[in-house]
Design a protein around this motif. Structure first.
Motif, PDB file in Angstrom:
ATOM      1  N   GLY A   9     -14.781  -7.946  -4.164  1.00  0.00           N
ATOM      2  CA  GLY A   9     -13.946  -6.913  -4.746  1.00  0.00           C
ATOM      3  C   GLY A   9     -14.362  -6.607  -6.169  1.00  0.00           C
ATOM      4  O   GLY A   9     -15.032  -7.403  -6.829  1.00  0.00           O
ATOM      5  N   TYR A  48       0.802  -1.210   0.000  1.00  0.00           N
ATOM      6  CA  TYR A  48       0.000   0.000   0.000  1.00  0.00           C
ATOM      7  C   TYR A  48       0.844   1.274   0.000  1.00  0.00           C
ATOM      8  O   TYR A  48       0.313   2.367  -0.057  1.00  0.00           O
ATOM      9  N   PRO A  60     -11.962   6.855  -0.676  1.00  0.00           N
ATOM     10  CA  PRO A  60     -12.010   5.485  -1.185  1.00  0.00           C
ATOM     11  C   PRO A  60     -12.844   5.384  -2.463  1.00  0.00           C
ATOM     12  O   PRO A  60     -13.892   6.010  -2.571  1.00  0.00           O
ATOM     13  N   SER A  67     -15.001   3.228  -5.495  1.00  0.00           N
ATOM     14  CA  SER A  67     -16.015   2.191  -5.443  1.00  0.00           C
ATOM     15  C   SER A  67     -15.492   0.872  -5.999  1.00  0.00           C
ATOM     16  O   SER A  67     -16.239  -0.072  -6.149  1.00  0.00           O
ATOM     17  N   TYR A  68     -14.215   0.811  -6.313  1.00  0.00           N
ATOM     18  CA  TYR A  68     -13.605  -0.398  -6.846  1.00  0.00           C
ATOM     19  C   TYR A  68     -12.328  -0.703  -6.078  1.00  0.00           C
ATOM     20  O   TYR A  68     -11.733   0.159  -5.434  1.00  0.00           O
ATOM     21  N   SER A  69     -11.938  -1.964  -6.152  1.00  0.00           N
ATOM     22  CA  SER A  69     -10.710  -2.388  -5.481  1.00  0.00           C
ATOM     23  C   SER A  69      -9.472  -2.006  -6.283  1.00  0.00           C
ATOM     24  O   SER A  69      -8.450  -1.604  -5.714  1.00  0.00           O
ATOM     25  N   TYR A  70      -9.580  -2.167  -7.612  1.00  0.00           N
ATOM     26  CA  TYR A  70      -8.461  -1.810  -8.498  1.00  0.00           C
ATOM     27  C   TYR A  70      -8.999  -1.141  -9.749  1.00  0.00           C
ATOM     28  O   TYR A  70     -10.050  -1.532 -10.269  1.00  0.00           O
ATOM     29  N   ASN A 102      -4.514   0.862  -6.894  1.00  0.00           N
ATOM     30  CA  ASN A 102      -5.288   0.461  -5.733  1.00  0.00           C
ATOM     31  C   ASN A 102      -6.420   1.465  -5.514  1.00  0.00           C
ATOM     32  O   ASN A 102      -6.183   2.659  -5.329  1.00  0.00           O
ATOM     33  N   GLY A 103      -7.656   0.982  -5.542  1.00  0.00           N
ATOM     34  CA  GLY A 103      -8.790   1.887  -5.434  1.00  0.00           C
ATOM     35  C   GLY A 103      -9.031   2.413  -4.044  1.00  0.00           C
ATOM     36  O   GLY A 103      -9.730   3.409  -3.869  1.00  0.00           O
ATOM     37  N   THR A 104      -8.480   1.752  -3.059  1.00  0.00           N
ATOM     38  CA  THR A 104      -8.659   2.207  -1.678  1.00  0.00           C
ATOM     39  C   THR A 104      -7.650   3.281  -1.305  1.00  0.00           C
ATOM     40  O   THR A 104      -7.994   4.310  -0.714  1.00  0.00           O
ATOM     41  N   TYR A 105      -6.374   3.047  -1.695  1.00  0.00           N
ATOM     42  CA  TYR A 105      -5.308   3.955  -1.271  1.00  0.00           C
ATOM     43  C   TYR A 105      -4.861   4.906  -2.370  1.00  0.00           C
ATOM     44  O   TYR A 105      -4.100   5.832  -2.124  1.00  0.00           O
TER      45      TYR A 105
END
Length: 447
Positions: A79, A10, A33, A35-38, A51-54
């Motif tokens: 995910g 991360y 954040p 709406s997707y993981s990647y 990375n969709g979160t970070y």
């Protein structure tokens, strides 16, 4: 302080970027954040996984398949991967194995997964039937594109040869499939309760959608399949060798047009429901029905090269279809077909032969353009000489059952009744008296 291994992926790394522009755009200091993981995207000759979160780039490669597979591998259960518009050359098959609640979405026809070689582009499978109940995979907004001479699939589900199982509750919707041997191939082994809907298929060499034996209770809805001028034996738009699948509202056009091969719908399993589809201009038959107890209702089947609906098996209900201008036969029933086939309330016209029952077992009734029963009132005037009067029955062949009842006194005299392919004939022993409209009969006839 060193970064723990579980968090290392991360941490933003500027050496993953080609330019400060990428650093600025894809690595903001603060980012809510996603709406997707990647997010998968291309820049230059590289494909990136953000990375969709970070909000930072986590992986990059000049091999698009490697980058997309990396993102898939990071998703344990649950995910979403968003693939931005672009052409992604896929040199090795992407796989989803033993995962649940995975979503892959793109931006429609412009998000192209282009096979580099003759491979399945995406393969979804499970190592045990227990996993399949967790599947819930969603694939949408992608364009699966093959190469000339392709012999594999855009999406392949399960792997019977290697004892891999299929999916449950998976949705494959709003995708594009072009220049492929197969579009979507469900190879059976516990594949059920899935939806294949509203996809577009163009230039498919063999079969656009194929549900093999073991694919049950799936819904194939609203797909558009067109222009597959192939010459491959047993090619078809939609195939259901499985059971209790629902095939509704699809359009299949020009599968092998005038090549002598290529069927619109090929239904050989049991208890499938095929309703409201449009099938036209296919190279062999519009709809092939085998197996047992399938329902084929309210479909539009026209201008197919040889036959409209080709029927084998037993227990089928062919009801309310409009079947017109299909080569030699609109509806054709195999000599070895079984019992309890009902052909009812269809509209047929324009073929050399409208309906042909080679089995002699089918129940055929109420079809517009192929009358098998009729009734009416016939009125004649006697002239004191004529003894024979003909009633045209209007049926497709000689009735096997018929009856005539006198409705006036002069009609109620000694007589014999016969029938042929055109008329019911009344022959009096003695000519009735001369009068106007003195001979009136009620009549009925059935083939």
């Amino acid at each position: 302080m060193s970064v723990p291994d579980e968090l290392r992926r991360y941490v933003p790394r500027t050496d993953l970027y080609d330019s400060l522009e990428l650093v600025h755009y894809h690595m903001p200091v603060e980012q809510p954040p996603a709406s997707y993981s990647y997010e998968i995207f291309k820049k230059g000759n590289k494909t990136y996984a953000k990375n969709g979160t970070y909000g930072h780039i986590e992986y990059e490669s000049t091999d698009a398949a490697t980058t997309i597979q990396y993102a898939l591998n990071q998703l344990a259960n649950g995910g979403k991967i968003f693939i931005k518009a672009g052409t992604y050359t896929i040199g090795s098959t992407l796989t989803i194995e033993d995962k649940e609640d995975i979503t892959i979405i793109g931006e429609g026809a412009s998000t192209i997964l282009q096979a580099e070689t003759d491979i399945d582009i995406l393969h979804i499978y499970y190592s045990s039937p227990a996993y399949t109940y967790m599947a819930k995979i969603q694939i949408s907004g992608l364009h699966f594109k093959g190469i000339s001479g392709h012999t594999h699939a855009g999406i392949r589900i399960a792997d019977a040869a290697n004892s891999k199982y299929g999916t449950h509750y998976t949705h494959i919707v709003n995708n594009y499939f072009t220049t492929l041997y197969r579009g979507i191939f469900s190879e059976g082994n516990s594949t059920d309760n899935n939806i294949i809907g509203f996809n577009n298929f163009h230039d498919i060499f063999y079969r656009a959608i194929e549900l093999s034996d073991g694919s049950e209770e799936n819904q194939v809805v609203g797909n558009n399949i067109d222009y597959s001028h192939n010459n491959v034996t047993e090619s078809a738009g939609i195939v259901s060798n499985g059971h209790r699948n629902v095939i509704v509202g699809n359009t299949v056009e020009e599968m092998g047009w005038q090549s002598g091969v290529g069927d619109g719908l090929y239904i050989t399993g049991d208890e499938n429901i095929v309703v409201g589809n449009t099938v036209r201009e296919c190279g062999r038959y519009g709809i092939v029905v085998g197996g047992n107890d399938n329902i084929i209702a309210n479909n539009l089947v026209n201008d197919n090269y040889k036959r409209g609906i080709n029927i084998e098996g037993s227990g089928h209900r062919i009801i309310g279809n409009t079947v017109t201008d299909n080569g030699d036969y609109n509806i054709w029933i195999y000599s070895g077909a079984g019992d309890n086939i009902l052909i009812e309330n269809n509209k047929v016209s324009g073929a050399t032969t409208q309906i042909l029952d080679n089995s002699g077992k089918a129940i055929i009734r109420g079809n517009q353009g192929y009358p098998t029963e009729n009734e009416g009132i016939a009125t004649f005037s006697g002239d004191g000489t004529t003894t024979t009067f003909n009633i045209p029955h209007g049926l497709v062949s000689t009735p096997t059952k018929y009856g005539v009842s006198p409705l006036t006194p002069d009609a109620d005299a000694a007589r014999t009744i016969t029938a042929d392919a055109t008329n019911i004939t009344i022959t009096f022993d003695t000519a009735p008296p001369s009068a106007t409209d003195n001979l009136k009969f009620g009549w009925w006839a059935k083939v």
